[in-house]
Design a protein around this motif. Structure first.
Motif, short mmCIF file in Angstrom:
data_model
loop_
_atom_site.label_atom_id
_atom_site.label_comp_id
_atom_site.label_asym_id
_atom_site.label_seq_id
_atom_site.Cartn_x
_atom_site.Cartn_y
_atom_site.Cartn_z
N LYS A 81 0.83 -1.22 0.00
CA LYS A 81 0.00 0.00 0.00
C LYS A 81 0.86 1.26 0.00
O LYS A 81 0.33 2.36 -0.10
CB LYS A 81 -0.91 0.03 1.23
N THR A 82 2.18 1.12 0.14
CA THR A 82 3.05 2.28 0.22
C THR A 82 3.23 2.93 -1.15
O THR A 82 3.15 2.27 -2.19
CB THR A 82 4.44 1.90 0.77
N GLU A 83 3.50 4.23 -1.14
CA GLU A 83 3.70 4.97 -2.38
C GLU A 83 4.94 4.48 -3.12
O GLU A 83 4.95 4.40 -4.36
CB GLU A 83 3.83 6.47 -2.08
N LYS A 84 5.98 4.13 -2.37
CA LYS A 84 7.22 3.66 -2.99
C LYS A 84 6.96 2.39 -3.80
O LYS A 84 7.43 2.26 -4.94
CB LYS A 84 8.29 3.40 -1.93
N PHE A 85 6.23 1.45 -3.21
CA PHE A 85 5.94 0.20 -3.93
C PHE A 85 5.10 0.48 -5.16
O PHE A 85 5.36 -0.07 -6.24
CB PHE A 85 5.21 -0.79 -3.02
N LYS A 86 4.09 1.32 -5.02
CA LYS A 86 3.21 1.61 -6.16
C LYS A 86 4.00 2.21 -7.33
O LYS A 86 3.75 1.88 -8.49
CB LYS A 86 2.09 2.56 -5.73
N GLN A 87 4.95 3.08 -7.01
CA GLN A 87 5.75 3.69 -8.06
C GLN A 87 6.65 2.66 -8.74
O GLN A 87 6.79 2.63 -9.95
CB GLN A 87 6.58 4.84 -7.50
N GLN A 88 7.28 1.81 -7.91
CA GLN A 88 8.15 0.78 -8.47
C GLN A 88 7.37 -0.17 -9.37
O GLN A 88 7.80 -0.49 -10.48
CB GLN A 88 8.81 -0.02 -7.33
N GLY A 194 11.51 -7.70 -2.47
CA GLY A 194 12.59 -6.74 -2.25
C GLY A 194 12.20 -5.66 -1.26
O GLY A 194 13.01 -5.24 -0.43
N THR A 195 10.96 -5.21 -1.34
CA THR A 195 10.46 -4.20 -0.41
C THR A 195 10.46 -4.74 1.01
O THR A 195 10.81 -4.01 1.97
CB THR A 195 9.04 -3.76 -0.81
N TYR A 196 10.09 -6.00 1.16
CA TYR A 196 10.07 -6.61 2.50
C TYR A 196 11.49 -6.71 3.06
O TYR A 196 11.73 -6.39 4.23
CB TYR A 196 9.43 -8.00 2.44
N ARG A 197 12.44 -7.13 2.22
CA ARG A 197 13.83 -7.19 2.67
C ARG A 197 14.33 -5.82 3.10
O ARG A 197 15.01 -5.69 4.12
CB ARG A 197 14.72 -7.75 1.54
N ASP A 198 14.00 -4.80 2.30
CA ASP A 198 14.43 -3.44 2.64
C ASP A 198 13.83 -2.99 3.97
O ASP A 198 14.47 -2.28 4.74
CB ASP A 198 14.01 -2.46 1.54
N SER A 199 12.60 -3.40 4.24
CA SER A 199 11.94 -3.00 5.48
C SER A 199 12.61 -3.58 6.71
O SER A 199 12.47 -3.05 7.82
CB SER A 199 10.46 -3.42 5.46
N LEU A 200 13.35 -4.68 6.51
CA LEU A 200 14.03 -5.33 7.63
C LEU A 200 15.37 -4.68 7.94
O LEU A 200 15.96 -4.96 8.99
CB LEU A 200 14.25 -6.81 7.32
#
Length: 410
Positions: A81-88, A194-200
């Motif tokens: 739901k994040t803007e970063k993910f939506k843009q990617q 990748g987003t999940y890994r970055d969040s960690l």
């Protein structure tokens, strides 16, 4: 090689390397047909290799399962739901569709995809400047350097072309085909993982206690021990021991084999801390410890001169007359200390990924078919017969049929 083929290769290469990077998630299952569809987009030679290598296919299945598990974890954390993910995801989807549109125009008889007129690119870019600026801001967030204006202008034109072609593809319904749907699913899973890994990343930062424990078993990576080593070497230099011999014994760079000797160098060729120290010393003088991003340097100036350099033998930016220094140095590297945190974090990340794969189960086939033209095989389960279906198992001792394609019926 087309963009579409590159995308498929990247996805499968990522799987082989170890990672493709609530309601019912689409990532609870991967089917054999989805894997076959992705394999179908590869060049014939790569498909042949994949078809003949069961280990590669099993590796792909394993790592798709890991990526889908991480995609589920990302969804559970609301990262989709994040803007970063939506843009990617948006730019990835547009790139895939743009390539599909370009390929379709080529398949319709053109030797190459019809170019998008310059005026249309400029008009689109001007009309959607805010969207482009938001994308660049998201892409460069946290970066030390920002793109120059010339780079931005080129990026904007490329982005405009992708957006225009993607819009054409959607109007033509190219986003509805099964092959495209599979590509999009895989792309989305990779980005979510990748987003999940970055969040960690911040969560897994090593604690002081973990670093201390790491240094007990890896003393060479202890920053204090490294500094103490550098100080001890400096004392021996100051006491009159042979500088070249000490450089050969302790220095961490390639100059150690030459007793720490560097080429004559001018300003602008060394890191700032090293340059400042070297040019402040007189001939025959030795520095104290000089800290740079590479570690601790001990510098001795063997000679200084002001002359026109020879670019073939001297390390300079230009050939104008300038001040030059001939020096030796001993480098005590701090690389192990700087990598200690990354190593600890990587181990914690691996455990977190394992936990996620246990928590978020993914159903997957035992194998999948790779369609290869002109091959009949009784030995490779992944190969599919030209006429459809898989080859039946051969009786024990029966030689495999010829790999030559069967003659066409007249």
């Amino acid at each position: 090689m087309s963009m579409k083929t590159k995308i498929a290769m990247i996805v499968l290469a990522g799987l082989l390397a170890g990672g493709l990077s609530a309601c019912r998630s689409p990532y609870k299952e991967v089917t054999s047909q989805e894997l076959t569809t992705m394999a179908d987009t590869l060049p014939e030679q790569m498909k042949r290799q994949l078809a003949e290598n069961e280990q590669q296919r099993q590796s792909i299945i394993k790592n798709v399962k890991e990526t889908f598990a991480l995609a589920q974890a990302a969804q559970a954390a609301g990262l989709d739901k994040t803007e970063k993910f939506k843009q990617q995801m948006g730019i990835q989807e547009d790139q895939v569709l743009a390539e599909a549109e370009a390929k379709q125009s080529s398949d319709n008889g053109a030797k190459a995809p019809a170019e998008v007129p310059e005026a249309e690119l400029t008009a689109y870019g001007n009309a959607h400047s805010a969207e482009f600026d938001a994308l660049i801001k998201a892409m460069t967030e946290g970066a030390k350097e920002q793109p120059a204006k010339e780079q931005l202008d080129g990026m904007k034109k490329s982005w405009a072309e992708i957006k225009i072609r993607a819009e054409r593809a959607r109007k033509a319904g190219l986003d509805k085909g099964p092959e495209m749907q599979v590509q999009m699913k895989m792309q989305r899973a990779q980005i979510l993982a990748g987003t999940y890994r970055d969040s960690l990343d911040e969560k897994l930062k090593p604690t002081p206690e973990e670093l201390k424990e790491h240094f007990k078993t890896n003393p060479d990576s202890d920053p204090e021990a490294i500094k103490k080593k550098a100080e001890d070497v400096l004392k021996r230099v100051k006491a009159g021991e042979d500088f070249a011999a000490l450089a050969g014994q302790f220095s961490s760079d390639n100059s150690a084999a030459q007793g720490g000797l560097l080429r004559w160098f001018g300003k602008g060729r060394m890191v700032a801390e090293f340059e400042a120290a070297a040019f402040s010393l007189q001939k025959g003088q030795t520095s104290d410890l000089v800290k740079s991003k590479f570690g601790y340097h001990i510098i001795r100036v063997d000679d200084k001169a002001t002359r026109k350099p020879d670019k073939k033998t001297d390390d300079v930016i230009d050939e104008k007359e300038q001040e030059l220094v001939l020096a030796r140095h001993i480098l005590i590297s701090t690389r192990d200390a700087e990598e200690a945190e990354a190593k600890i974090k990587q181990k914690k990340l691996q455990r977190a990924v394992e936990d996620a794969t246990l928590k978020y189960q993914v159903a997957a086939p035992n194998d999948f078919v790779v369609n290869v033209k002109g091959i009949r095989s009784t030995e490779t389960p992944g190969l599919k017969l030209p006429g459809g279906g898989e080859a039946p198992p051969a009786a024990p001792g029966t030689p495999a049929p010829s790999s030559s394609p069967a003659p066409e019926k007249k």
